[in-house]
Design an enzyme around this catalytic site. Structure first.
Site, PDB file in Angstrom:
ATOM      1  N   LYS A   1       6.070  70.507  86.857  1.00  0.00           N
ATOM      2  CA  LYS A   1       6.159  70.778  88.296  1.00  0.00           C
ATOM      3  C   LYS A   1       4.889  71.505  88.715  1.00  0.00           C
ATOM      4  O   LYS A   1       4.735  72.704  88.468  1.00  0.00           O
ATOM      5  CB  LYS A   1       7.409  71.600  88.640  1.00  0.00           C
ATOM      6  CG  LYS A   1       7.640  71.725  90.142  1.00  0.00           C
ATOM      7  CD  LYS A   1       8.970  72.384  90.460  1.00  0.00           C
ATOM      8  CE  LYS A   1       9.418  72.216  91.899  1.00  0.00           C
ATOM      9  NZ  LYS A   1       8.503  72.661  92.921  1.00  0.00           N
TER      10      LYS A   1
ATOM     11  N   ARG B   1      17.994  64.953  99.225  1.00  0.00           N
ATOM     12  CA  ARG B   1      17.961  65.825  98.043  1.00  0.00           C
ATOM     13  C   ARG B   1      19.101  65.377  97.140  1.00  0.00           C
ATOM     14  O   ARG B   1      20.263  65.552  97.454  1.00  0.00           O
ATOM     15  CB  ARG B   1      18.158  67.288  98.488  1.00  0.00           C
ATOM     16  CG  ARG B   1      17.775  68.307  97.431  1.00  0.00           C
ATOM     17  CD  ARG B   1      17.984  69.727  97.932  1.00  0.00           C
ATOM     18  NE  ARG B   1      17.010  70.160  98.927  1.00  0.00           N
ATOM     19  CZ  ARG B   1      15.766  70.568  98.643  1.00  0.00           C
ATOM     20  NH1 ARG B   1      15.344  70.585  97.402  1.00  0.00           N
ATOM     21  NH2 ARG B   1      14.967  70.953  99.608  1.00  0.00           N
TER      22      ARG B   1
ATOM     23  N   ARG C   1       1.937  68.758  98.242  1.00  0.00           N
ATOM     24  CA  ARG C   1       2.433  67.394  98.073  1.00  0.00           C
ATOM     25  C   ARG C   1       1.640  66.457  98.984  1.00  0.00           C
ATOM     26  O   ARG C   1       1.382  66.787 100.140  1.00  0.00           O
ATOM     27  CB  ARG C   1       3.913  67.351  98.446  1.00  0.00           C
ATOM     28  CG  ARG C   1       4.561  66.012  98.174  1.00  0.00           C
ATOM     29  CD  ARG C   1       6.054  66.118  98.342  1.00  0.00           C
ATOM     30  NE  ARG C   1       6.738  64.890  97.975  1.00  0.00           N
ATOM     31  CZ  ARG C   1       8.026  64.834  97.661  1.00  0.00           C
ATOM     32  NH1 ARG C   1       8.746  65.942  97.664  1.00  0.00           N
ATOM     33  NH2 ARG C   1       8.596  63.701  97.355  1.00  0.00           N
TER      34      ARG C   1
ATOM     35  N   LYS D   1      15.019  70.120  89.497  1.00  0.00           N
ATOM     36  CA  LYS D   1      13.936  71.046  89.152  1.00  0.00           C
ATOM     37  C   LYS D   1      14.480  72.230  88.368  1.00  0.00           C
ATOM     38  O   LYS D   1      15.619  72.669  88.578  1.00  0.00           O
ATOM     39  CB  LYS D   1      13.191  71.501  90.406  1.00  0.00           C
ATOM     40  CG  LYS D   1      14.031  72.183  91.457  1.00  0.00           C
ATOM     41  CD  LYS D   1      13.204  72.535  92.690  1.00  0.00           C
ATOM     42  CE  LYS D   1      14.093  72.986  93.822  1.00  0.00           C
ATOM     43  NZ  LYS D   1      13.390  73.327  95.042  1.00  0.00           N
TER      44      LYS D   1
ATOM     45  N   GLU E   1       8.859  65.878  83.930  1.00  0.00           N
ATOM     46  CA  GLU E   1       7.471  66.005  84.379  1.00  0.00           C
ATOM     47  C   GLU E   1       7.135  67.454  84.671  1.00  0.00           C
ATOM     48  O   GLU E   1       8.017  68.241  85.000  1.00  0.00           O
ATOM     49  CB  GLU E   1       7.269  65.189  85.671  1.00  0.00           C
ATOM     50  CG  GLU E   1       7.443  63.712  85.474  1.00  0.00           C
ATOM     51  CD  GLU E   1       7.118  62.934  86.746  1.00  0.00           C
ATOM     52  OE1 GLU E   1       6.417  63.450  87.628  1.00  0.00           O
ATOM     53  OE2 GLU E   1       7.588  61.790  86.847  1.00  0.00           O
TER      54      GLU E   1
ATOM     55  N   ARG F   1       3.886  67.069 103.152  1.00  0.00           N
ATOM     56  CA  ARG F   1       5.331  67.036 102.919  1.00  0.00           C
ATOM     57  C   ARG F   1       6.081  66.904 104.244  1.00  0.00           C
ATOM     58  O   ARG F   1       7.133  66.323 104.335  1.00  0.00           O
ATOM     59  CB  ARG F   1       5.713  68.339 102.222  1.00  0.00           C
ATOM     60  CG  ARG F   1       7.138  68.431 101.775  1.00  0.00           C
ATOM     61  CD  ARG F   1       7.352  69.825 101.223  1.00  0.00           C
ATOM     62  NE  ARG F   1       8.646  69.989 100.616  1.00  0.00           N
ATOM     63  CZ  ARG F   1       9.783  70.012 101.282  1.00  0.00           C
ATOM     64  NH1 ARG F   1       9.790  69.865 102.595  1.00  0.00           N
ATOM     65  NH2 ARG F   1      10.915  70.178 100.655  1.00  0.00           N
TER      66      ARG F   1
HETATM   67  P1  ATP Z   1       9.794  74.107  96.118  1.00  0.00           P
HETATM   68  O1  ATP Z   1       9.512  75.239  97.056  1.00  0.00           O
HETATM   69  O2  ATP Z   1      10.602  74.491  94.911  1.00  0.00           O
HETATM   70  O3  ATP Z   1       8.604  73.270  95.802  1.00  0.00           O
HETATM   71  P2  ATP Z   1      10.609  72.183  97.957  1.00  0.00           P
HETATM   72  O4  ATP Z   1      11.790  72.305  98.849  1.00  0.00           O
HETATM   73  O5  ATP Z   1       9.251  72.252  98.563  1.00  0.00           O
HETATM   74  O6  ATP Z   1      10.804  73.249  96.840  1.00  0.00           O
HETATM   75  P3  ATP Z   1      11.756  70.417  96.116  1.00  0.00           P
HETATM   76  O7  ATP Z   1      12.380  69.155  96.468  1.00  0.00           O
HETATM   77  O8  ATP Z   1      12.691  71.510  95.861  1.00  0.00           O
HETATM   78  O9  ATP Z   1      10.693  70.801  97.204  1.00  0.00           O
HETATM   79  O10 ATP Z   1      10.880  70.241  94.820  1.00  0.00           O
HETATM   80  C1  ATP Z   1      10.089  69.168  94.690  1.00  0.00           C
HETATM   81  C2  ATP Z   1       8.667  69.544  95.039  1.00  0.00           C
HETATM   82  O11 ATP Z   1       7.950  69.822  93.855  1.00  0.00           O
HETATM   83  C3  ATP Z   1       7.982  68.374  95.655  1.00  0.00           C
HETATM   84  O12 ATP Z   1       8.032  68.511  97.070  1.00  0.00           O
HETATM   85  C4  ATP Z   1       6.573  68.421  95.128  1.00  0.00           C
HETATM   86  O13 ATP Z   1       5.743  69.006  96.104  1.00  0.00           O
HETATM   87  C5  ATP Z   1       6.631  69.350  93.941  1.00  0.00           C
HETATM   88  N1  ATP Z   1       6.270  68.700  92.666  1.00  0.00           N
HETATM   89  C6  ATP Z   1       5.381  69.167  91.778  1.00  0.00           C
HETATM   90  N2  ATP Z   1       5.296  68.391  90.695  1.00  0.00           N
HETATM   91  C7  ATP Z   1       6.168  67.372  90.883  1.00  0.00           C
HETATM   92  C8  ATP Z   1       6.537  66.234  90.111  1.00  0.00           C
HETATM   93  N3  ATP Z   1       6.000  65.994  88.921  1.00  0.00           N
HETATM   94  N4  ATP Z   1       7.466  65.407  90.627  1.00  0.00           N
HETATM   95  C9  ATP Z   1       8.038  65.643  91.828  1.00  0.00           C
HETATM   96  N5  ATP Z   1       7.712  66.697  92.603  1.00  0.00           N
HETATM   97  C10 ATP Z   1       6.798  67.565  92.142  1.00  0.00           C
END
Ligand code: ATP
Length: 583
Positions: free
Chosen positions: A251, A416, A256, A422, A249, A271
């Site tokens: 990103k 996690r 969120r 990612k 998918e 989040r």
């Molecule tokens: P980052 O700063 O890289 O976003 P994070 O710690 O906030 O990291 P991660 O778990 O690393 O969060 O990455 C997932 C995040 O990516 C999710 O919290 C969401 O907000 C975002 N996201 C964007 N597109 C998608 C998607 N298609 N599916 C899942 N998460 C997504």
């Protein structure tokens, strides 16, 4: 339970230097609680009166607390201020002044946990004209009936400065120890917690229905589910190697949103599981129109959209929508699209245990075509080349990269896992992605910075297994004068006089602080280090950041959401592999 029992446990918790001891003190405390008290004891120990997602805060300023102390002790306000300047802690000030108050022997009714909780709850719920006076009254009433030790914690509580440093995992371990004598129930308790984000409710369920009640625990609309998180890998090949055929998918780089809907009632959680519903009226309207279920919980990423140019605005612009004022104007200026990427619950069915491919099908049925909510763009492949192409295309369109998803994995609430992986533009060579670190202490300014009471940060990553914060970087750059002033003020308020029980560091800062703030930090690379404790095993070095620079405060993250030791080791390994390949 009398409040003095709680105050005594708090005093022990404050003095302890070890997490295991902390857990033991808490489980002993839980043993003394009745089923209708456990919830309140848990909330009070977390420094809240309701689960954080309810957003109910006592909300009383320092000046008003000083006034309450003056009223309760009979000393003039000046005297209170003078003492506070010396102690730096209104809890200690109140304790000292009340101990020296002559009518001390007058307090006759022992305070109960129930009474203290009720007063704080009432204080939290008063609003509007005259509310500060009501809050002062509520606090004075408690102070008048408390002994000096109780006074210390009663004063600190409404200021949000209990200084106990208890994390959620410690409470879960303590609940397990209370019931089973060890940590064996932790996983099951944690699952319930991940589904409801309410430790008080988990405690109440365990006390009233036993571990069976916890096993039967169900997802509930309007109780936010703790979000699943993604692991990282450095290349398309490694992702396919790990997952085989998978969903890929885009990103999206926005906010969120966890959406809860029941009939016309809608809530949107961030989040960090704060309520954001009021900030996004157009998204709420879109949800009412497009979600084809009576009840649903689903997730997506929201982005500001420029209809004229047909493209998405950068993250910073989307973030401007996170505001309490001028909501309507901003909603018109930067309307959001919500890209739905997962469904957790719909019309009586808990989907968190269903595999991704089933959830995706349900999600596609859940969302009707419309202008606000769209499905996240997705493709399924087992070909690294195709994945790479989708990734490059995403970058070109201004996305952050891609998230690959295991077709057969369940939704891992609060964890996690490699179910989501990612891939961002560059996990290559230098550490291009920032890491999120918890501030554990700070240094005074020297030389040019001597005029500030701030010169740098001591930061830590989170060791999930041990539930400890371990040092990884001393940060001396990335601070503008304005930032330094802001940090000096923010951190000055959360100074503590000793290292917290959940912190491990061989470096001693000028001041230790409560675990509260997370900063995004950029660095050149991760190196091995004898001085830092992150990832340090017996006889081996730990890990450190080379040339760390502070980028920004991450107010959307809580301390336990800092980058973990495990992630640091993975990034270190990725870095090594890439350096070898380039060589
Ligand atoms: P980052 O700063 O890289 O976003 P994070 O710690 O906030 O990291 P991660 O778990 O690393 O969060 O990455 C997932 C995040 O990516 C999710 O919290 C969401 O907000 C975002 N996201 C964007 N597109 C998608 C998607 N298609 N599916 C899942 N998460 C997504």
């Amino acid at each position: 339970m009398e409040f003095s029992v709680l105050a005594e446990a708090y005093e022990k918790l404050e003095a302890t230097r070890g997490r295991l001891e902390m857990m033991a003190i808490l489980s002993e405390l839980f043993k003394k609680a009745k089923p209708d008290e456990i919830e309140k004891i848990i909330y009070l120990s977390q420094g809240v009166v309701a689960p954080p997602f309810e957003g109910i805060e006592v909300g009383i300023g320092e000046k008003f607390v000083e006034e309450a102390i003056a009223l309760a002790t009979g000393y003039p306000k000046k005297k209170v201020e003078e003492s506070y300047r010396k102690t730096g802690d209104l809890g200690k000030t109140a304790e000292e002044l009340l101990s020296s108050k002559q009518q001390m022997s007058l307090f006759s009714h022992p305070l109960s946990v129930q009474k203290v909780f009720d007063n704080f709850m009432k204080m939290a719920k008063t609003s509007g004209a005259g509310s500060q006076e009501m809050k002062i009254k509520g606090l004075v009433e408690l102070l008048n009936n408390a002994n000096p030790k109780e006074v210390r914690y009663i004063t600190r509580f409404p200021l949000g400065r209990l200084r106990l440093g208890i994390g959620d995992p410690t409470i879960l371990d303590a609940l397990s120890a209370y019931k089973a004598g060890d940590k064996s129930l932790r996983e099951e308790l944690e699952r319930a917690y991940n589904l409801c984000s309410d430790l008080g409710l988990v405690g109440r369920t365990l006390f009233s229905d036993g571990i069976e009640g916890i096993r039967k625990f169900k997802i509930k609309v309007f109780n936010p589910v703790r979000p699943a998180l993604a692991e990282r890998l450095p290349s398309a090949e490694e992702i396919i190697e790990k997952l085989g055929k998978c969903a890929v998918e885009r990103k999206y780089d926005g906010l969120r949103m966890e959406v809860h809907k029941q009939g016309e009632k809608v809530e949107i959680f961030s989040r960090r599981l704060e309520r954001m519903t009021q900030m996004f009226p157009e998204v709420v309207a879109g949800i009412r129109k497009q979600v084809k279920a009576k009840e649903a919980i689903f997730e997506g990423e929201a982005l500001a959209y420029n209809e004229v140019a047909g493209e998405y605005y950068p993250f910073q612009l989307t973030m401007q929508r996170k505001r309490k004022y001028n909501v309507k104007e901003k909603a018109e200026e930067y309307p959001l699209n919500l890209f739905a990427f997962d469904v957790l619950y719909a019309d009586g069915e808990d989907y968190t245990r269903h595999p991704y491919h089933e959830r995706r099908k349900r999600l596609e049925k859940l969302i009707a075509a419309g202008s606000v909510i769209k499905l996240s763009e997705m493709t399924i492949t087992d070909d690294p080349k195709k994945l790479e192409e989708f990734f490059e295309d995403s970058i070109e369109r201004g996305m952050e990269g891609i998230v690959a998803k295991d077709l057969n994995a369940q939704y891992n609430a609060g964890a996690r896992k490699f179910a989501w992986i990612k891939l961002k533009r560059s996990y290559k060579g230098e550490l291009a992605d920032t890491v999120d670190l918890a501030i554990i202490g700070y240094f005074l300014g020297k030389g040019m910075r001597a005029k500030f009471k701030f010169g740098g940060l001591l930061c830590a990553v989170y060791d999930e297994k041990a539930d400890m914060f371990k040092s990884i970087a001393k940060i001396g750059s990335g601070f503008s004068e304005e930032k330094m002033k802001q940090l000096e003020e923010m951190l000055g308020k959360i100074k503590v006089d000793h290292k917290l029980a959940r912190v491990e560091s061989e470096i001693k800062p000028d001041f230790w602080v409560d675990l509260k703030y997370i900063v995004a930090v950029a660095a050149d690379e991760i190196t091995r280090s004898p001085t830092h404790t992150a990832g340090k095993e017996k006889g081996e070095s730990g890990y450190a950041l080379r040339f760390p620079r502070m980028m920004e405060l991450r107010e959307d993250k809580s301390p336990e959401e800092a980058t973990t030791v495990k992630e640091i080791i993975e990034i270190y390994k990725m870095q090594k592999r890439i350096q070898l390949e380039e060589f």
